[in-house]
Scaffold this motif. Structure first.
Motif, PDB file in Angstrom:
ATOM      1  N   ALA A 113       0.851  -1.194   0.000  1.00 44.46           N
ATOM      2  CA  ALA A 113       0.000   0.000   0.000  1.00 44.46           C
ATOM      3  C   ALA A 113       0.881   1.237   0.000  1.00 44.46           C
ATOM      4  O   ALA A 113       1.835   1.333   0.797  1.00 44.46           O
ATOM      5  CB  ALA A 113      -0.938   0.006   1.207  1.00 44.46           C
ATOM      6  N   LEU A 114       0.567   2.155  -0.887  1.00 48.45           N
ATOM      7  CA  LEU A 114       1.267   3.437  -0.969  1.00 48.45           C
ATOM      8  C   LEU A 114       0.385   4.510  -0.356  1.00 48.45           C
ATOM      9  O   LEU A 114      -0.808   4.612  -0.681  1.00 48.45           O
ATOM     10  CB  LEU A 114       1.590   3.774  -2.426  1.00 48.45           C
ATOM     11  N   SER A 115       0.954   5.314   0.530  1.00 52.99           N
ATOM     12  CA  SER A 115       0.165   6.337   1.225  1.00 52.99           C
ATOM     13  C   SER A 115       0.921   7.656   1.250  1.00 52.99           C
ATOM     14  O   SER A 115       2.151   7.710   1.128  1.00 52.99           O
ATOM     15  CB  SER A 115      -0.169   5.892   2.653  1.00 52.99           C
ATOM     16  N   TYR A 116       0.135   8.714   1.413  1.00 54.24           N
ATOM     17  CA  TYR A 116       0.675  10.067   1.533  1.00 54.24           C
ATOM     18  C   TYR A 116      -0.014  10.742   2.713  1.00 54.24           C
ATOM     19  O   TYR A 116      -1.234  10.907   2.730  1.00 54.24           O
ATOM     20  CB  TYR A 116       0.433  10.861   0.241  1.00 54.24           C
ATOM     21  N   LYS A 117       0.772  11.092   3.728  1.00 57.90           N
ATOM     22  CA  LYS A 117       0.256  11.691   4.956  1.00 57.90           C
ATOM     23  C   LYS A 117      -0.889  10.854   5.538  1.00 57.90           C
ATOM     24  O   LYS A 117      -1.980  11.360   5.827  1.00 57.90           O
ATOM     25  CB  LYS A 117      -0.213  13.125   4.700  1.00 57.90           C
ATOM     26  N   ASN A 118      -0.624   9.541   5.674  1.00 58.50           N
ATOM     27  CA  ASN A 118      -1.557   8.580   6.258  1.00 58.50           C
ATOM     28  C   ASN A 118      -2.830   8.381   5.435  1.00 58.50           C
ATOM     29  O   ASN A 118      -3.809   7.813   5.939  1.00 58.50           O
ATOM     30  CB  ASN A 118      -1.935   8.978   7.683  1.00 58.50           C
ATOM     31  N   LYS A 119      -2.837   8.839   4.188  1.00 57.11           N
ATOM     32  CA  LYS A 119      -3.965   8.619   3.285  1.00 57.11           C
ATOM     33  C   LYS A 119      -3.532   7.649   2.188  1.00 57.11           C
ATOM     34  O   LYS A 119      -2.531   7.888   1.503  1.00 57.11           O
ATOM     35  CB  LYS A 119      -4.445   9.933   2.666  1.00 57.11           C
ATOM     36  N   THR A 120      -4.293   6.584   2.023  1.00 62.72           N
ATOM     37  CA  THR A 120      -3.935   5.561   1.044  1.00 62.72           C
ATOM     38  C   THR A 120      -4.102   6.112  -0.369  1.00 62.72           C
ATOM     39  O   THR A 120      -5.162   6.657  -0.727  1.00 62.72           O
ATOM     40  CB  THR A 120      -4.810   4.312   1.222  1.00 62.72           C
ATOM     41  N   VAL A 121      -3.043   5.946  -1.168  1.00 64.26           N
ATOM     42  CA  VAL A 121      -3.044   6.419  -2.552  1.00 64.26           C
ATOM     43  C   VAL A 121      -3.303   5.266  -3.519  1.00 64.26           C
ATOM     44  O   VAL A 121      -4.076   5.396  -4.471  1.00 64.26           O
ATOM     45  CB  VAL A 121      -1.708   7.115  -2.889  1.00 64.26           C
ATOM     46  N   ALA A 122      -2.650   4.121  -3.289  1.00 66.74           N
ATOM     47  CA  ALA A 122      -2.796   2.976  -4.187  1.00 66.74           C
ATOM     48  C   ALA A 122      -2.506   1.697  -3.409  1.00 66.74           C
ATOM     49  O   ALA A 122      -1.753   1.709  -2.422  1.00 66.74           O
ATOM     50  CB  ALA A 122      -1.864   3.098  -5.391  1.00 66.74           C
ATOM     51  N   THR A 123      -3.098   0.607  -3.862  1.00 68.56           N
ATOM     52  CA  THR A 123      -2.894  -0.695  -3.211  1.00 68.56           C
ATOM     53  C   THR A 123      -2.703  -1.770  -4.277  1.00 68.56           C
ATOM     54  O   THR A 123      -3.071  -1.608  -5.447  1.00 68.56           O
ATOM     55  CB  THR A 123      -4.096  -1.075  -2.323  1.00 68.56           C
ATOM     56  N   GLY A 124      -2.125  -2.905  -3.846  1.00 69.63           N
ATOM     57  CA  GLY A 124      -1.901  -4.026  -4.761  1.00 69.63           C
ATOM     58  C   GLY A 124      -1.329  -5.215  -4.017  1.00 69.63           C
ATOM     59  O   GLY A 124      -1.207  -5.215  -2.784  1.00 69.63           O
ATOM     60  N   LEU A 125      -0.966  -6.251  -4.781  1.00 68.51           N
ATOM     61  CA  LEU A 125      -0.421  -7.483  -4.232  1.00 68.51           C
ATOM     62  C   LEU A 125       1.084  -7.525  -4.409  1.00 68.51           C
ATOM     63  O   LEU A 125       1.628  -6.997  -5.394  1.00 68.51           O
ATOM     64  CB  LEU A 125      -1.053  -8.710  -4.911  1.00 68.51           C
ATOM     65  N   PHE A 126       1.742  -8.178  -3.445  1.00 69.70           N
ATOM     66  CA  PHE A 126       3.186  -8.374  -3.557  1.00 69.70           C
ATOM     67  C   PHE A 126       3.422  -9.642  -4.373  1.00 69.70           C
ATOM     68  O   PHE A 126       2.755 -10.660  -4.167  1.00 69.70           O
ATOM     69  CB  PHE A 126       3.817  -8.502  -2.163  1.00 69.70           C
ATOM     70  N   PRO A 127       4.382  -9.623  -5.309  1.00 68.55           N
ATOM     71  CA  PRO A 127       4.597 -10.793  -6.174  1.00 68.55           C
ATOM     72  C   PRO A 127       5.176 -11.979  -5.410  1.00 68.55           C
ATOM     73  O   PRO A 127       5.741 -11.845  -4.328  1.00 68.55           O
ATOM     74  CB  PRO A 127       5.582 -10.275  -7.230  1.00 68.55           C
ATOM     75  N   THR A 128       5.016 -13.167  -6.013  1.00 71.18           N
ATOM     76  CA  THR A 128       5.529 -14.420  -5.459  1.00 71.18           C
ATOM     77  C   THR A 128       6.752 -14.853  -6.253  1.00 71.18           C
ATOM     78  O   THR A 128       6.687 -14.948  -7.485  1.00 71.18           O
ATOM     79  CB  THR A 128       4.448 -15.509  -5.517  1.00 71.18           C
ATOM     80  N   PHE A 129       7.850 -15.167  -5.554  1.00 73.42           N
ATOM     81  CA  PHE A 129       9.067 -15.611  -6.240  1.00 73.42           C
ATOM     82  C   PHE A 129      10.012 -16.247  -5.229  1.00 73.42           C
ATOM     83  O   PHE A 129       9.797 -16.186  -4.012  1.00 73.42           O
ATOM     84  CB  PHE A 129       9.758 -14.448  -6.964  1.00 73.42           C
ATOM     85  N   PHE A 130      11.059 -16.880  -5.752  1.00 76.52           N
ATOM     86  CA  PHE A 130      12.102 -17.479  -4.925  1.00 76.52           C
ATOM     87  C   PHE A 130      13.422 -16.764  -5.205  1.00 76.52           C
ATOM     88  O   PHE A 130      13.760 -16.476  -6.348  1.00 76.52           O
ATOM     89  CB  PHE A 130      12.259 -18.968  -5.223  1.00 76.52           C
TER      90      PHE A 130
END
Length: 245
Positions: A138-155
């Motif tokens: 999650a990306l936020s600016y001054k405690n306000k969420t700007v964008a969200t998404g999933l973290f990729p899976t890898f080894f």
């Protein structure tokens, strides 16, 4: 053996009513006359007490089953102890993440995309790292969420680094004005202080065995000169702050 049997048949004519009943001789074989009575229907053993059900041996009273269970338990215990000792001896360290680049594409769309390039580092010489499914960012600016998404899976193998891409989806109507101006203004640089939070479940690999999973929280505080195509990270700090509950 011969038996005498009286004939109980009544007289068929009145003239024979006063006659005595006649006797007949029947010859019965000796083996049939002397044969014992048949055994009872149940097949109970002679040693069992009448009226009591036969005793059955329990599952764990069989020697082979007990020996097999002891062998399996010993193998599992040895494997667990070996992994524990290896974990203590190797002392695996947590992976490290850092931000390489950030930019926003399709700023006029209903949901602009925020593209973030990360650098993942594995500081361990003999331990690999699995980034499991279920991670979020999650990306936020001054405690306000700007964008969200999933973290990729890898080894990630031992002692190395690799580039990792995050794709976050933003909601334009929720985007703060300062962030929107930094995306659209391509002439004047408007530095922004942003926060990228990542909850990442990781699993260590010792030799050929995966050990228990652990969820790490990366809290990256960074400053970027702009969110346009010419963005550049001014400074950053991405520590592991806690394990999420």
């Amino acid at each position: 053996m011969v038996y005498a049997i009286d004939d109980p048949t009544p007289a068929l004519h009145p003239s024979t009513a006063g006659l005595r009943s006649e006797s007949y001789a029947v010859d019965v074989p000796n083996d049939e006359a002397r044969s014992p009575p048949p055994p009872p229907a149940n097949n109970a053993s002679a040693t069992e007490t009448p009226g009591q059900p036969p005793q059955r041996r329990g599952f764990f009273s069989r020697p082979r089953v007990v020996i097999t269970l002891l062998i399996v338990f010993s193998i599992l215990s040895f494997a667990a102890i070996s992994l524990g000792i290896s974990y203590l001896l190797l002392s695996p360290k947590n992976p490290r993440l850092s931000i390489s680049k950030i930019m926003v594409t399709h700023p006029w769309a209903n949901q602009p995309l925020v593209l973030i390039s990360l650098n993942a580092q594995n500081p361990n010489n003999r331990v690999g790292v699995y980034y499991e499914t279920g991670g979020t960012a999650a990306l936020s600016y001054k405690n306000k969420t700007v964008a969200t998404g999933l973290f990729p899976t890898f080894f990630q193998g031992k002692k190395g680094s690799r580039a990792v891409g995050l794709v976050l989806r933003a909601a334009k109507k929720k985007m703060p004005r300062q962030v929107r101006n930094s995306i659209l203004n391509t002439t004047t640089k408007l530095p922004l202080s942003l926060n990228l939070t990542m909850n990442v479940p990781v699993r260590m690999k010792i030799w050929t065995t995966k050990i228990w999973i652990e969820e790490l929280m990366f809290d990256c505080k960074f400053k970027v000169n702009t969110l346009s195509n010419s963005s550049r990270i001014v400074n950053q700090r991405c520590p592991i702050v806690a394990t999420p509950k």
